[in-house]
Design an enzyme around this catalytic site. Structure first.
Site: not given
Length: 222
Positions: A12, A14, A171
Site C-alpha cells: 500500500d 499512504d 496499514d
C-alpha cells in the site's frame, strides 16, 4: 543459502510506504476552506485515509457538517489541484523503508504498489520521492473498474510485476481485507493510518519498524 520465499512484495502507499498525512491534511483543509468549512486536525485525517481522495473529502465534510455529492463535486477539483501542486512538501518515507526496499531488490524480489490513491497521483508521488525505478508495477484506485478491498487490483499488481509468490504490506483494514480476499499473505505496519489498533486488522504478522520487514517475510514464507 535458502531462496527468499517471495517473488513479489506489494505495498500500500499512504500510511505504509510514506507518511503522506501532512500533505493530505493541507489539501483537505484547503478544499474545506473553499467550501466554508473549518479545518480537520491532522491526527483525525490519518484515520480517514485509505479509500481514495474523494472518500477523504467526504469524510472531511462529514466531520465538519453536512455531506452531499454537490459539495463533494465542488470541493474535489480544489483538493486535487492543491494536492498535486504540493504532493511531497511534507511527505516522508517511514524510517527504515528505503533500506528494506534495497535489501529486497538485492534478493531479486520485484516490488509493486497497490493503492486506492488515484494512479496518476500515486505515480506523481512516487516520482517526487525518487522511487520511479523501484517498482515494477503501480496500481491505483482508478486503474481498474474496482478498487480495494476487491482483490482484483492486488492480482493485477502481482501480474504486472511478473507473477509469482507474493506478499502484501499494508496499514489498514482495507489492506488486510484485500489480502484475505486475494488469499495472499499480509503484513501490517503498526505506524500507519489505521482507524483501529493494528492487532485488530487480522494481518498474518505485524511490524513496528521496517528493520523488521525482511525477517517477518522470511517467517511468513516459511
Amino acid at each position: 543459502m535458502a531462496r527468499f520465499p517471495f517473488d513479489i512484495v506489494a505495498f500500500d502507499l499512504d500510511g505504509t510506504l510514506a507518511d503522506t498525512a501532512p500533505d493530505l491534511t493541507t489539501a483537505l483543509n484547503h478544499s474545506l476552506a473553499h467550501l466554508g468549512r473549518p479545518p480537520v486536525p491532522a491526527e483525525d485525517v490519518r484515520h480517514m485515509v485509505g479509500h481514495g481522495a474523494r472518500a477523504l473529502l467526504r469524510k472531511g465534510l462529514a466531520a465538519t457538517g453536512e455531506v452531499s455529492e454537490t459539495l463533494i463535486d465542488r470541493g474535489f477539483p480544489v483538493f486535487l489541484d492543491h494536492y498535486t501542486a504540493h504532493i511531497a512538501d511534507g511527505t516522508r518515507p517511514f524510517p527504515g523503508l528505503e533500506a528494506a526496499l534495497d535489501r529486497l531488490a538485492a534478493l531479486d524480489v520485484r516490488l509493486a504498489v497497490c493503492t486506492n490513491k488515484l494512479e496518476g497521483l500515486a505515480r506523481e508521488l512516487i516520482d517526487a520521492l525518487g522511487w520511479r525505478d523501484r517498482f515494477a508495477a503501480i496500481i491505483g484506485g482508478d486503474t481498474l473498474p474496482v478498487r480495494k478491498p476487491d482483490p482484483a487490483p492486488l492480482f493485477e499488481a502481482v501480474a504486472r510485476a511478473g507473477g509469482g509468490r507474493a506478499a502484501y504490506i499494508g496499514d489498514s483494514i482495507t489492506d488486510t481485507d484485500t489480502a484475505r480476499n486475494a488469499k495472499i499473505p499480509c503484513i501490517a505496519v503498526t505506524f500507519g493510518f489505521s482507524d483501529r489498533p493494528a492487532d485488530m486488522l487480522g494481518a498474518d504478522l505485524l511490524i513496528d519498524h521496517y528493520d523488521e520487514l525482511i525477517p517477518a517475510l522470511e517467517r511468513l514464507g516459511n
